[in-house]
Write an enzyme that holds these catalytic residues in place. Structure first.
Site, mmCIF file in Angstrom:
data_model
loop_
_atom_site.group_PDB
_atom_site.id
_atom_site.type_symbol
_atom_site.label_atom_id
_atom_site.label_comp_id
_atom_site.label_asym_id
_atom_site.label_seq_id
_atom_site.Cartn_x
_atom_site.Cartn_y
_atom_site.Cartn_z
ATOM 1 N N GLY B 134 42.340 33.958 45.299
ATOM 2 C CA GLY B 134 43.764 34.308 45.194
ATOM 3 C C GLY B 134 44.095 35.633 45.854
ATOM 4 N N ILE B 136 42.611 38.495 45.681
ATOM 5 C CA ILE B 136 41.487 39.405 45.946
ATOM 6 C C ILE B 136 41.095 39.291 47.423
ATOM 7 C CG2 ILE B 136 39.128 40.032 45.295
ATOM 8 C CD1 ILE B 136 39.545 38.361 42.716
ATOM 9 N N GLY B 187 49.583 26.841 29.778
ATOM 10 C CA GLY B 187 49.758 26.752 31.226
ATOM 11 C C GLY B 187 48.585 27.302 32.014
ATOM 12 N N LYS B 205 35.626 26.515 46.958
ATOM 13 C CA LYS B 205 35.798 27.917 47.337
ATOM 14 C C LYS B 205 34.463 28.520 47.785
ATOM 15 C CE LYS B 205 39.620 28.459 44.072
ATOM 16 N NZ LYS B 205 39.898 28.737 42.638
#
Lengths: 433, 433
Positions: B134, B136, B187, B205
């Site tokens: 994300g 980083i 969520g 990833k």
């Protein structure tokens, strides 16, 4: 298109000799990545550096102009340090069209903006990742990774020596002087540790970092600087009791385009990860507008880590020269801001105060009265029977207060005849990340 | 020299709508940094995205070819996700000479190398910082900051949902199913959380990260993948007792040019900072040859953090296009390695084993006997009186052992009539950073 990239290396101390070693160890990979060979062509030392190995002696030049005026040298790596001759060498090299890589935080803090302008005028590159945070790629994270974001604050541990001393005092106890002596014996503190422990080294790095973080002009004179030499085991222990750890932090904040830049011992929550960054590690805890909280941790000094950062700059700048790319980093563009820096009196913070009170009735009332009259609101208070050097420590933490009000009221307290020594004032930061 | 840079945005979901918002909020700064204006010119959605605000509707195109074939569009930002149509869109855009920015880890893991080759052939740029970690800037740290260094290993938390669940189970107790339900209500987990909890998302990833970290070709098939759905509160608690915390880690290692790439729940020392990275945070703990240990932590998902990474790519690629810089990242050069990846049988690790033993004499001797015969050396053992579902848990940690030997001996143990359930096998990593 250039046929090769040649490097002139200034210095052969700890970082430069590591760099020379790494460069040769990685030479095959480097040359496979570029279309032309990259070489260290010449080395200049000032004689007081590491012993130069036999196989390096052939690269040594006696006169630095043999490097600065060598038309075949494209990149100067300046690892001599200090402001004195380094500035002259870099200026001459830039004027001769050479790109610069440097780890010289003192020089960049004092004269960085002048040097950036010279680089811009002569259309050469400058890399200085190694100047801040050793092997941690913090400058790159800011100038590239967060180029489209906006940094709100940075809390950093950027001096390994101070962090080593404070960690020891926190985890094992001991007085500052004794722990410093141990650190010197182990090689974690220099014979003259003053720049490290008085906050100057952190301030140099923070200026370099702050310019990038906020794309603004900054001077070393803008920094509020306090060192760690007065940190007392009493304060380490009271902080613990309050749930805090004392760290020497470099702090940058941008609130509505008004900048705070300060280096001082700081109480931070012991539950926060930054408080657990111990020993010679450095760390950067950022709050960004969009990416949220970010942290980077690693070795902030030492030959190999610093040389690793120099290598990163070298790969980038060599690539740019080979590809004839004159694209400059934004920080050395002409578009940097002139944001207003807050003076000491404008800072708002929470504070830790340790009063040395005579053991008489009414002392607390007097102190609390003065604080109240000066709009300093008390958050917590610890007073224990124990006497220290004839007086009783009273520890008060405040809610957020204006620094001017705070120091004014502390001064009034210190003038009371029931207060027997100068009050210890430390700042508290509760929301690190 | 181009007169302007135009962007075509594919998708208008969580990340794309954040991006649109950030882009407009930062537009003044962006345009002050570049010599030409940068615009989002057209947007394509597949209809199932966020409601498109009124002021955005004018940018919408009905047919994606209005973007992919628009000669004035320089950069495609692909935020549609999935492999299906995204691959076709990107291929077409690249063939039409457009640079690509994408957050699509599944696509990059499955077809990244093919896409990199297309970009190289058509001389366009590709940015994918947002695909891993994300907000980083881990890819940039590796490809730029550590360009001159050498990465030995990476221990990463790269799935926020799994980390949220495991952190809750560790800090507050509870069964996997119950904690997952809570995460879904809040969520933090999707309605169908399978790709997150079975390790696939982490594996995608890790492949993208591993290619950069080791400059090597990697496929999703190379990854050893185990998820967290079988993690039992018993194992969380025994781990704690042994001084460990269970995390779903993505692990990369390069030992003498032999690669390990695996995703599995892992016992890591509770004293290590990685064990304290809780909730939806992601983290990357690297060991590098020269810079030493490095760590980066931050939000690994969410609209704004991911969009922040896209913005970083946009600033870099727009700059390159404006400056006519065709310099590619090394990872999409033709010089990448084909390092050998270790198979499961070649892994050496320490293990945590929880046997479900019948409460009869001689059970431990039988288990210990089988382990010993198969060269599995015991490091520690916990057996407590408490019965769980009619059997007694025996927890054994091993010294380093070969994975093939380990699973062979566990299978033999599971066949004993005194072992009443499948033995739980978890890997231990002691030296994170």
């Amino acid at each position: 298109m250039k046929k090769e990239i040649n490097i002139g290396l200034l210095g052969f101390g700890t970082v430069a000799s590591s760099l020379y070693h790494i460069f040769n160890e990685r030479k095959k990979e480097i040359n496979s990545l570029f279309s032309v060979p990259v070489n260290i062509k010449k080395i200049f030392t000032r004689g007081n550096s590491h012993p130069v190995p036999e196989n390096v002696k052939g690269f040594l030049v006696k006169n630095i102009d043999e490097i600065l005026e060598d038309k075949d040298i494209d990149i100067i790596i300046e690892l001599i340090g200090g402001i004195g001759p380094a500035k002259g060498f870099i200026t001459k090299a830039v004027n001769n069209g050479k790109s610069i890589i440097t780890a010289n935080k003192a020089l960049l803090a004092e004269h960085g903006e002048e040097i950036f302008k010279q680089c811009l005028n002569k259309n050469v590159h400058i890399g200085f990742e190694a100047a801040v945070g050793g092997g941690i790629p913090i400058l790159r994270a800011i100038k590239n990774g967060l180029a489209g974001d906006s940094i709100k604050s940075v809390y950093s541990i950027i001096n390994g020596t101070s962090n080593f001393i404070l960690s020891k005092m926190t985890n094992e106890g001991g007085k500052f002087e004794d722990v410093l002596k141990k650190a010197q014996e182990k090689g974690y503190a220099e014979a003259d540790p003053s720049l490290d422990i008085n906050g100057t080294d952190s301030a140099h790095k923070l200026v370099v970092l702050g310019r990038l973080a906020f794309s603004t002009s900054l001077s070393i004179k803008d920094v509020i600087i306090e060192g760690i030499k007065d940190i007392n085991p009493l304060d380490v222990n009271f902080s613990k009791e309050l749930g805090y750890t004392i760290k020497l932090l470099g702090i940058l904040k941008n609130e509505d385009s008004r900048i705070e830049i300060r280096v001082h011992p700081t109480l931070i929550p012991s539950s926060c990860l930054l408080s657990k960054v111990d020993g010679v590690f450095n760390a950067f805890f950022l709050n960004t507008k969009y990416a949220g909280p970010l942290s980077l941790t690693g070795y902030g000094a030492g030959g190999n880590p610093t040389a690793s950062a120099v290598m990163g700059d070298l790969m980038e700048i060599a690539g740019k020269i080979i590809n004839n790319d004159n694209h400059h980093d934004f920080i050395i563009s002409e578009n940097i801001n002139k944001l207003k820096v807050k003076s000491k009196n404008e800072i708002i913070s929470r504070y830790y105060l340790r009063f040395s009170a005579m053991d008489r009735p009414g002392v607390l009332a007097k102190i609390a009265g003065i604080l109240g009259e000066n709009s300093i609101s008390i958050s917590s208070m610890i007073q224990k029977g124990r006497k220290v050097e004839g007086s009783v420590p009273i520890v008060i933490t405040t809610h957020e207060a204006n620094e001017e009000d705070l120091f004014k009221s502390v001064k009034l307290c210190d003038n009371l005849d029931v207060v027997s020594a100068k009050t210890v004032v430390l700042r508290i930061e509760d929301r690190i990340n």
